[in-house]
Motif scaffolding. Structure first.
Motif, PDB file in Angstrom:
ATOM      1  N   GLU A 173       0.794  -1.144   0.067  1.00 36.13           N
ATOM      2  CA  GLU A 173      -0.062   0.020   0.072  1.00 36.13           C
ATOM      3  C   GLU A 173       0.718   1.126  -0.050  1.00 36.13           C
ATOM      4  O   GLU A 173       0.502   2.313  -0.516  1.00 36.13           O
ATOM      5  N   GLU A 174       1.882   1.434   0.579  1.00 38.27           N
ATOM      6  CA  GLU A 174       2.714   2.474   0.817  1.00 38.27           C
ATOM      7  C   GLU A 174       3.447   2.657  -0.389  1.00 38.27           C
ATOM      8  O   GLU A 174       3.952   3.911  -0.838  1.00 38.27           O
ATOM      9  N   HIS A 175       3.737   1.716  -1.257  1.00 32.67           N
ATOM     10  CA  HIS A 175       4.534   1.795  -2.714  1.00 32.67           C
ATOM     11  C   HIS A 175       3.401   1.842  -3.876  1.00 32.67           C
ATOM     12  O   HIS A 175       3.497   1.983  -4.997  1.00 32.67           O
ATOM     13  N   ARG A 176       2.227   1.464  -3.635  1.00 28.31           N
ATOM     14  CA  ARG A 176       1.115   1.388  -4.633  1.00 28.31           C
ATOM     15  C   ARG A 176       0.939   2.558  -5.490  1.00 28.31           C
ATOM     16  O   ARG A 176       0.940   3.758  -4.736  1.00 28.31           O
ATOM     17  N   LYS A 177       1.048   2.920  -6.780  1.00 31.37           N
ATOM     18  CA  LYS A 177       0.833   3.701  -7.743  1.00 31.37           C
ATOM     19  C   LYS A 177      -0.618   3.869  -8.051  1.00 31.37           C
ATOM     20  O   LYS A 177      -0.997   2.801  -8.591  1.00 31.37           O
ATOM     21  N   PRO A 178      -1.425   4.772  -8.288  1.00 39.53           N
ATOM     22  CA  PRO A 178      -2.651   4.632  -8.931  1.00 39.53           C
ATOM     23  C   PRO A 178      -2.613   4.698 -10.276  1.00 39.53           C
ATOM     24  O   PRO A 178      -1.605   4.960 -10.956  1.00 39.53           O
ATOM     25  N   THR A 179      -3.783   4.201 -11.005  1.00 40.01           N
ATOM     26  CA  THR A 179      -3.790   3.947 -12.254  1.00 40.01           C
ATOM     27  C   THR A 179      -4.600   5.094 -13.040  1.00 40.01           C
ATOM     28  O   THR A 179      -5.642   5.225 -12.371  1.00 40.01           O
ATOM     29  N   LEU A 180      -4.073   5.789 -13.871  1.00 40.55           N
ATOM     30  CA  LEU A 180      -4.730   6.702 -14.384  1.00 40.55           C
ATOM     31  C   LEU A 180      -5.001   6.616 -15.937  1.00 40.55           C
ATOM     32  O   LEU A 180      -3.862   6.415 -16.673  1.00 40.55           O
ATOM     33  N   LEU A 181      -6.034   6.579 -16.500  1.00 40.96           N
ATOM     34  CA  LEU A 181      -6.309   6.437 -17.881  1.00 40.96           C
ATOM     35  C   LEU A 181      -7.342   7.262 -18.337  1.00 40.96           C
ATOM     36  O   LEU A 181      -8.424   7.635 -17.687  1.00 40.96           O
ATOM     37  N   ILE A 182      -6.913   8.157 -19.544  1.00 40.58           N
ATOM     38  CA  ILE A 182      -7.712   9.081 -20.065  1.00 40.58           C
ATOM     39  C   ILE A 182      -7.800   8.941 -21.696  1.00 40.58           C
ATOM     40  O   ILE A 182      -6.893   8.327 -22.382  1.00 40.58           O
ATOM     41  N   THR A 183      -9.276   8.795 -22.097  1.00 45.22           N
ATOM     42  CA  THR A 183      -9.298   8.126 -23.459  1.00 45.22           C
ATOM     43  C   THR A 183     -10.192   9.397 -24.033  1.00 45.22           C
ATOM     44  O   THR A 183     -11.228  10.122 -23.281  1.00 45.22           O
ATOM     45  N   ALA A 184     -10.322   9.590 -25.329  1.00 47.40           N
ATOM     46  CA  ALA A 184     -10.930  10.637 -26.155  1.00 47.40           C
ATOM     47  C   ALA A 184     -11.463   9.691 -27.365  1.00 47.40           C
ATOM     48  O   ALA A 184     -10.542   9.339 -28.040  1.00 47.40           O
ATOM     49  N   THR A 185     -12.786   9.739 -27.418  1.00 48.29           N
ATOM     50  CA  THR A 185     -13.472   9.339 -28.659  1.00 48.29           C
ATOM     51  C   THR A 185     -14.244  10.057 -29.326  1.00 48.29           C
ATOM     52  O   THR A 185     -14.842  11.133 -29.008  1.00 48.29           O
ATOM     53  N   LYS A 186     -14.663  10.006 -30.878  1.00 38.05           N
ATOM     54  CA  LYS A 186     -15.393  10.804 -31.647  1.00 38.05           C
ATOM     55  C   LYS A 186     -16.787  10.807 -30.939  1.00 38.05           C
ATOM     56  O   LYS A 186     -17.428   9.697 -30.541  1.00 38.05           O
TER      57      LYS A 186
END
Length: 232
Positions: A102-115
């Protein structure tokens, strides 16, 4: 050219984007998301979307090391990389891989763009059919009022509505108060008064809900936020 997505700290081709099989969002739905709309290359109400994301992350202990400028820049990078101006964007933030401490865990960030695929014109001319959701929204559920990735019950209700040739299902609370739709907030017009369930119901603090309320006030339309029931 392959669609580009922003995953964690960089733009990547969508067919090369990978997340951990132990990601907490994938395994447990421990994450948040924001769905946004851009007009002519400008993301509508971006500040409101980010405010909601930051608020929910704080309430639900979702690790969010990013600041608003970083996320804003990342969103526009995705938009520009895909050469889109009118688009549907989604930002997803999870607590990251469970395989890491938990102390070393990095979040997952995902950004998408579609028509953007707009709703049919007839929706705006004739409206849509809705049904009553057979399930109930529990006001004591800790995720209630937040836009989490744990969305399965909403999708079940929405699919059931579609099978009945309806476009949306209305949710009520366990004590029979009107809450919201599966993917929308709800307004009622009665005797020239605009009604909407109170945020304290609780319901999702919708960005478009806020905009509609602001437009109503600006145009001297009487707006009432209150508990509503089926008789209303």
């Amino acid at each position: 050219m392959p669609e580009k997505v922003f995953l964690n700290d960089k733009l990547v081709d969508i067919n090369k984007a990978c997340i951990s099989v132990t990601d907490s969002g994938f395994l447990y739905g421990a994450g948040l998301f924001e769905t946004m709309r851009s007009y002519d290359g400008v993301v509508f109400a971006l500040k409101d979307h980010l405010d909601r994301l930051f608020f929910s992350a704080g309430c639900l202990s979702i690790n969010n090391p990013y600041n608003r400028k970083y996320l804003t820049d990342a969103i526009y990078k995705v938009l520009q990389a895909n050469k889109l101006t009118d688009a549907r964007l989604r930002l997803t933030l999870t607590n990251g891989p469970m395989s890491e401490s938990e102390e070393h865990r990095k979040p997952t960030l995902l950004i998408t763009a579609t028509k953007l695929r707009p709703y049919p014109a007839e929706y705006y001319k004739k409206g849509i059919m809705v049904v009553l959701c057979p399930f109930r929204q529990n006001p004591n559920e800790p995720t209630c009022g937040h836009k989490t990735t744990s969305y399965f019950s909403r999708m079940i209700a929405l699919n059931s509505a579609h099978q009945k040739r309806a476009s949306e299902a209305l949710w009520f609370t366990t004590d029979n108060r009107l809450a919201e739709g599966c993917i929308s907030n709800v307004f009622l017009v009665k005797d020239s008064v605009l009604y909407t369930p109170s945020i304290e119901t609780p319901i999702l603090a919708g960005v478009l809900r806020k905009t509609v309320c602001q437009i109503a006030i600006k145009n001297s339309i009487k707006l009432v936020e209150k508990d509503l029931c089926i008789d209303d």
